[in-house]
Motif scaffolding. Structure first.
Motif, PDB file in Angstrom:
ATOM      1  N   LEU A  46       0.832  -1.191   0.000  1.00  0.00           N
ATOM      2  CA  LEU A  46       0.000   0.000   0.000  1.00  0.00           C
ATOM      3  C   LEU A  46       0.867   1.241   0.000  1.00  0.00           C
ATOM      4  O   LEU A  46       1.983   1.224   0.524  1.00  0.00           O
ATOM      5  N   VAL A  47       0.341   2.317  -0.571  1.00  0.00           N
ATOM      6  CA  VAL A  47       0.932   3.638  -0.428  1.00  0.00           C
ATOM      7  C   VAL A  47      -0.122   4.547   0.187  1.00  0.00           C
ATOM      8  O   VAL A  47      -1.323   4.351   0.002  1.00  0.00           O
ATOM      9  N   ALA A  48       0.367   5.533   0.944  1.00  0.00           N
ATOM     10  CA  ALA A  48      -0.491   6.557   1.538  1.00  0.00           C
ATOM     11  C   ALA A  48      -0.270   7.836   0.753  1.00  0.00           C
ATOM     12  O   ALA A  48       0.813   8.415   0.789  1.00  0.00           O
ATOM     13  N   VAL A  49      -1.303   8.257   0.031  1.00  0.00           N
ATOM     14  CA  VAL A  49      -1.216   9.439  -0.818  1.00  0.00           C
ATOM     15  C   VAL A  49      -1.817  10.624  -0.066  1.00  0.00           C
ATOM     16  O   VAL A  49      -2.966  10.578   0.367  1.00  0.00           O
ATOM     17  N   ALA A  50      -1.014  11.672   0.083  1.00  0.00           N
ATOM     18  CA  ALA A  50      -1.433  12.872   0.812  1.00  0.00           C
ATOM     19  C   ALA A  50      -2.308  13.766  -0.057  1.00  0.00           C
ATOM     20  O   ALA A  50      -2.416  13.577  -1.277  1.00  0.00           O
ATOM     21  N   ASP A  51      -2.910  14.755   0.582  1.00  0.00           N
ATOM     22  CA  ASP A  51      -3.760  15.729  -0.114  1.00  0.00           C
ATOM     23  C   ASP A  51      -3.043  16.383  -1.291  1.00  0.00           C
ATOM     24  O   ASP A  51      -3.662  16.688  -2.307  1.00  0.00           O
ATOM     25  N   ASP A  52      -1.731  16.608  -1.145  1.00  0.00           N
ATOM     26  CA  ASP A  52      -0.976  17.274  -2.208  1.00  0.00           C
ATOM     27  C   ASP A  52      -0.496  16.306  -3.295  1.00  0.00           C
ATOM     28  O   ASP A  52       0.233  16.702  -4.195  1.00  0.00           O
ATOM     29  N   GLY A  53      -0.899  15.037  -3.198  1.00  0.00           N
ATOM     30  CA  GLY A  53      -0.530  14.038  -4.210  1.00  0.00           C
ATOM     31  C   GLY A  53       0.750  13.293  -3.927  1.00  0.00           C
ATOM     32  O   GLY A  53       1.079  12.330  -4.607  1.00  0.00           O
ATOM     33  N   GLY A  54       1.496  13.729  -2.916  1.00  0.00           N
ATOM     34  CA  GLY A  54       2.734  13.048  -2.572  1.00  0.00           C
ATOM     35  C   GLY A  54       2.481  11.770  -1.799  1.00  0.00           C
ATOM     36  O   GLY A  54       1.460  11.613  -1.130  1.00  0.00           O
TER      37      GLY A  54
END
Length: 157
Positions: A46-54
């Motif tokens: 899994l990846v955790a994608v932040a609000d800014d797309g990072g």
């Protein structure tokens, strides 16, 4: 800050490796190893994608369907996202996937000199079962931990 968890893909390899090399400079996996893990049929990354797309974190589980056990292979959260519950959320997502794959227990290894991670795992029910002396570079021990996968909990309140 909010995150969306999603399955990691080959397109995530570069940002994952940036985090991997920053967080684990002495013990970082190679790009080819990480790519193989992400694409592996028995893995769940899994990846955790932040609000800014990072991408602010990633985590991986190796749990062949029906084998009865799983191994948390890796977990990393960038500095800006630490102490906000993201690590806990990633671990719980891996536990849920292990349960879906009918794992009765999950194992992991954590550096003995990482008390924050150890405390998180203990709070989630993992217990220490062994130590691998000098497992990590620099002569750091690995603490082996185990979790008996709990039944899912649901509540209407």
């Amino acid at each position: 800050m909010n995150w969306v968890l999603r399955r990691a893909t080959a397109a995530d390899l570069d940002p994952i490796m940036t985090i991997e090399n920053a967080m684990f400079p002495a013990d970082a996996w190679s790009s080819s190893t990480m790519a193989s893990e992400i694409a592996g049929e028995h893995g769940y990354y899994l990846v955790a994608v932040a609000d800014d797309g990072g991408i602010d974190g990633y985590a991986g589980l190796l749990a062949p369907e029906g084998s009865g056990h799983g191994d948390i292979q890796t977990i990393a959260v960038v500095d800006r996202a630490r102490r906000r519950g993201l690590g806990r959320t990633l671990v719980l997502a891996l536990v849920n996937e292990a349960r879906r794959r009918r794992a009765a227990e999950i194992f992991l290894e954590v550096r003995a000199d990482n008390p924050g991670a150890r405390a998180l795992y203990e709070a989630l029910g993992f217990t220490q079962i062994a130590v691998r002396p000098r497992y990590y570079r620099g002569g750091i021990d690995a603490v082996i931990m185990r979790l008996a996968v709990p039944e899912p909990e649901t509540s209407l309140t």
